[in-house]
Design a protein around this motif. Structure first.
Motif, PDB file in Angstrom:
ATOM      1  N   VAL A 135      65.087  94.687 -38.152  1.00 36.14           N
ATOM      2  CA  VAL A 135      64.994  94.124 -39.491  1.00 36.14           C
ATOM      3  C   VAL A 135      66.399  93.742 -39.924  1.00 36.14           C
ATOM      4  O   VAL A 135      67.319  94.566 -39.872  1.00 36.14           O
ATOM      5  CB  VAL A 135      64.379  95.141 -40.482  1.00 36.14           C
ATOM      6  N   GLY A 137      67.887  91.666 -43.217  1.00 36.83           N
ATOM      7  CA  GLY A 137      67.554  90.973 -44.460  1.00 36.83           C
ATOM      8  C   GLY A 137      66.052  90.867 -44.601  1.00 36.83           C
ATOM      9  O   GLY A 137      65.336  91.861 -44.488  1.00 36.83           O
ATOM     10  N   ASP A 138      65.572  89.645 -44.809  1.00 37.46           N
ATOM     11  CA  ASP A 138      64.134  89.407 -44.954  1.00 37.46           C
ATOM     12  C   ASP A 138      63.461  89.023 -43.642  1.00 37.46           C
ATOM     13  O   ASP A 138      62.311  88.608 -43.633  1.00 37.46           O
ATOM     14  CB  ASP A 138      63.878  88.283 -45.972  1.00 37.46           C
ATOM     15  N   SER A 139      64.168  89.161 -42.535  1.00 37.56           N
ATOM     16  CA  SER A 139      63.621  88.776 -41.238  1.00 37.56           C
ATOM     17  C   SER A 139      63.332  89.999 -40.375  1.00 37.56           C
ATOM     18  O   SER A 139      64.097  90.960 -40.384  1.00 37.56           O
ATOM     19  CB  SER A 139      64.593  87.869 -40.491  1.00 37.56           C
ATOM     20  N   THR A 140      62.230  89.936 -39.629  1.00 32.31           N
ATOM     21  CA  THR A 140      61.860  90.991 -38.696  1.00 32.31           C
ATOM     22  C   THR A 140      61.654  90.358 -37.333  1.00 32.31           C
ATOM     23  O   THR A 140      61.003  89.325 -37.209  1.00 32.31           O
ATOM     24  CB  THR A 140      60.552  91.685 -39.131  1.00 32.31           C
ATOM     25  N   THR A 165      59.801  85.927 -41.095  1.00 35.30           N
ATOM     26  CA  THR A 165      60.816  85.798 -42.127  1.00 35.30           C
ATOM     27  C   THR A 165      60.137  85.504 -43.456  1.00 35.30           C
ATOM     28  O   THR A 165      59.052  84.931 -43.485  1.00 35.30           O
ATOM     29  CB  THR A 165      61.860  84.724 -41.761  1.00 35.30           C
ATOM     30  N   LYS A 166      60.772  85.911 -44.543  1.00 33.20           N
ATOM     31  CA  LYS A 166      60.242  85.683 -45.889  1.00 33.20           C
ATOM     32  C   LYS A 166      61.153  84.706 -46.610  1.00 33.20           C
ATOM     33  O   LYS A 166      62.321  84.594 -46.306  1.00 33.20           O
ATOM     34  CB  LYS A 166      60.218  86.998 -46.676  1.00 33.20           C
ATOM     35  N   GLY A 167      60.587  84.042 -47.582  1.00 34.44           N
ATOM     36  CA  GLY A 167      61.410  83.218 -48.459  1.00 34.44           C
ATOM     37  C   GLY A 167      61.712  81.832 -47.958  1.00 34.44           C
ATOM     38  O   GLY A 167      62.368  81.070 -48.652  1.00 34.44           O
TER      39      GLY A 167
END
Length: 177
Positions: A135, A137-140, A165-167
């Motif tokens: 993980v 930030g907003d990425s896995t 990823t988010k956003g």
């Protein structure tokens, strides 16, 4: 008819193109820097040898891998079982969590959870032979057979990769219907 994977690839290409244009990103230079797998091959071979030698690993191990100049923790390893090899800079571990922190040493910026892993304390690189989940930030990122570099903030997945990823914004003009 276009399947979902193709739609995602087109979307990802659009996102990468926009990011590239915005930050003058050179994908050619980036790929050239990461095309050399010699360190991964070194670590993968060392993983096999260290796994054979790790006959009595310590349990519930936690160690600082790297610190900031003021002493704050930059990266830390915690593992259910680990062997530290004094004749080299290797740490072989099972059920490992590797964490990176910001300059205060309190806010986690990245986390890698893996079944098993070999970390080179000198180069701050590692090889995960089994499953891993990272993980950032907003990425896995998930997969098997993972090479990573903490100093270059780089990860390369060799099998069963999954990236979330988010956003991210999707440009509707780039989506294939």
């Amino acid at each position: 008819m276009v399947n979902g994977a193709q739609k995602i690839l087109v979307w990802m290409a659009g996102v990468l193109a926009a990011a590239s244009a915005a930050a003058a990103f050179s994908s050619e230079r980036w790929l050239a820097e990461r095309a050399d797998d010699s360190d991964m091959l070194r670590l993968r071979a060392a993983f096999v040898e260290c796994a054979k030698k790790a006959v009595a690993p310590a349990e519930n191990v936690s160690m600082v891998l790297e610190s900031y100049p003021d002493g704050a923790v930059k990266s830390r390893i915690t593992a259910a079982r680990a062997t530290i090899f004094p004749d080299s800079s290797y740490v072989w571990a099972e059920k490992i969590r590797l964490e990176q922190f910001d300059a205060t040493g309190t806010n986690r910026t990245a986390r890698l959870d893996a079944e098993n892993c070999l970390v080179d304390r000198t180069t701050k690189t590692g090889w995960v032979d089994g499953n891993a989940n990272m993980v950032y930030g907003d990425s896995t990122v998930k997969g098997r057979g993972i090479y990573f570099s903490l100093t270059r903030e780089f990860i390369k997945i060799f099998s069963q990769s999954e990236i979330r990823t988010k956003g991210g914004k999707i440009d509707p003009r780039r989506v294939i219907k």
